[in-house]
Design an enzyme around this catalytic site. Structure first.
Site, short mmCIF file in Angstrom:
data_model
loop_
_atom_site.label_atom_id
_atom_site.label_comp_id
_atom_site.label_asym_id
_atom_site.label_seq_id
_atom_site.Cartn_x
_atom_site.Cartn_y
_atom_site.Cartn_z
N ASP A 179 0.85 -1.20 0.00
CA ASP A 179 0.00 0.00 0.00
C ASP A 179 0.88 1.25 0.00
O ASP A 179 2.01 1.21 0.47
CB ASP A 179 -0.84 0.08 1.29
CG ASP A 179 -1.74 -1.11 1.47
OD1 ASP A 179 -2.08 -1.76 0.48
OD2 ASP A 179 -2.10 -1.37 2.65
N1 URA Z 1 -1.25 -5.96 3.95
C1 URA Z 1 -1.70 -4.69 3.97
O1 URA Z 1 -2.70 -4.40 4.59
N2 URA Z 1 -1.01 -3.77 3.28
C2 URA Z 1 0.13 -4.02 2.60
O2 URA Z 1 0.74 -3.12 2.01
C3 URA Z 1 0.59 -5.36 2.60
C4 URA Z 1 -0.11 -6.31 3.28
#
Ligand code: URA
Length: 246
Positions: free
Chosen positions: A115
């Site tokens: 993310d």
């Molecule tokens: N899980 C999440 O919530 N975000 C990420 O970036 C990776 C795994």
């Protein structure tokens, strides 16, 4: 990174695919004596070359070592605030790569995504087969995240996450067993083997918590090096790549 016989390409095709210019422009570079192999000027843009990682030490273009030949993997310490997408608005992880890499064929892609507000270990490669092997659910490659939480752990999360029966809203399959290792009242490592959208944030939301900060520090047995600053990248060796699957 593939173990089969190295591919063979014409020099002008190779350099054009690596973003050094059109084939015509690369032929111009060769004519100008700007390409050397093992210290000797290359006179023939048609010459056939076996594509091996050693080429980046053996070949120079305009005095600089050749970029990584096709079939390479890099590890990036993804900073917060950049997006793993080719087309989002705002800063993209691809803007952290050397500009020439953006015109490579095959393209360099992220192996899965983090993310925008997650930092840490992100792999990128131009090797589509390897990419699919790493993200394939059948390979169960583990990913470890350090999560900082809004509320204290309640002690029940580890059994729930490990049980393989946690069904997240909107999903039709439960989350594969995951391992929680508390590091403090509001901090834990969580190791998962899937790559679902917002997986870690949604797992903690399912137990009434909220992830305030998220950082990935390990894929398989490959660690984010302590001395690699956010935004910096490092090319992986074959031994590093083997660690992903260890
Ligand atoms: N899980 C999440 O919530 N975000 C990420 O970036 C990776 C795994």
């Amino acid at each position: 990174m593939s173990e089969s016989k190295p591919a063979v390409l014409r020099l002008d095709r190779l350099l054009a695919n690596m973003g050094y210019g059109s084939r015509r422009e690369v032929q111009g570079l060769v004519r100008a004596g700007a390409v050397t192999l093992d210290g000797a000027v290359v006179g023939d843009a048609d010459m056939k070359l076996a594509i091996t990682p050693a080429l980046s030490e053996r070949m120079r273009v305009q005095g600089a070592p050749l970029d990584p030949p096709p079939g390479f993997v890099i590890l990036l310490h993804k900073p917060l605030g950049v997006t793993c997408s080719h087309k989002d608005t705002g800063p993209l992880v691809y803007s952290l790569l050397p500009p020439r890499w953006r015109s490579r064929e095959p393209a360099v892609s992220t192996v899965g995504r983090l993310d925008k507000e997650t930092s840490g270990l992100l792999l990128l490669t131009d090797d589509g087969d390897l990419l699919h092997r790493i993200i394939s659910p059948r390979k169960k490659v583990s990913k470890r995240y350090r999560a900082t939480l809004a509320r204290p752990l309640n002690g029940e999360e580890d059994a729930l996450f490990a049980g393989g029966e946690l069904l997240l809203e909107g999903d039709d399959k439960p989350v594969a067993p995951a391992v929680l290792e508390p590091l403090g009242e509001r901090e834990a490592w969580l190791t998962v083997t899937e790559g679902r959208y917002h997986l870690v944030r949604r797992m903690f939301a399912a137990v009434g918590n909220h992830v305030e900060a998220l950082h990935r520090d390990r894929i398989g047995a490959l660690d984010l090096p302590d001395d690699l600053e956010p935004g910096r990248l490092r090319r992986l060796t074959d031994a590093d790549v083997a660690r992903i699957f260890a």
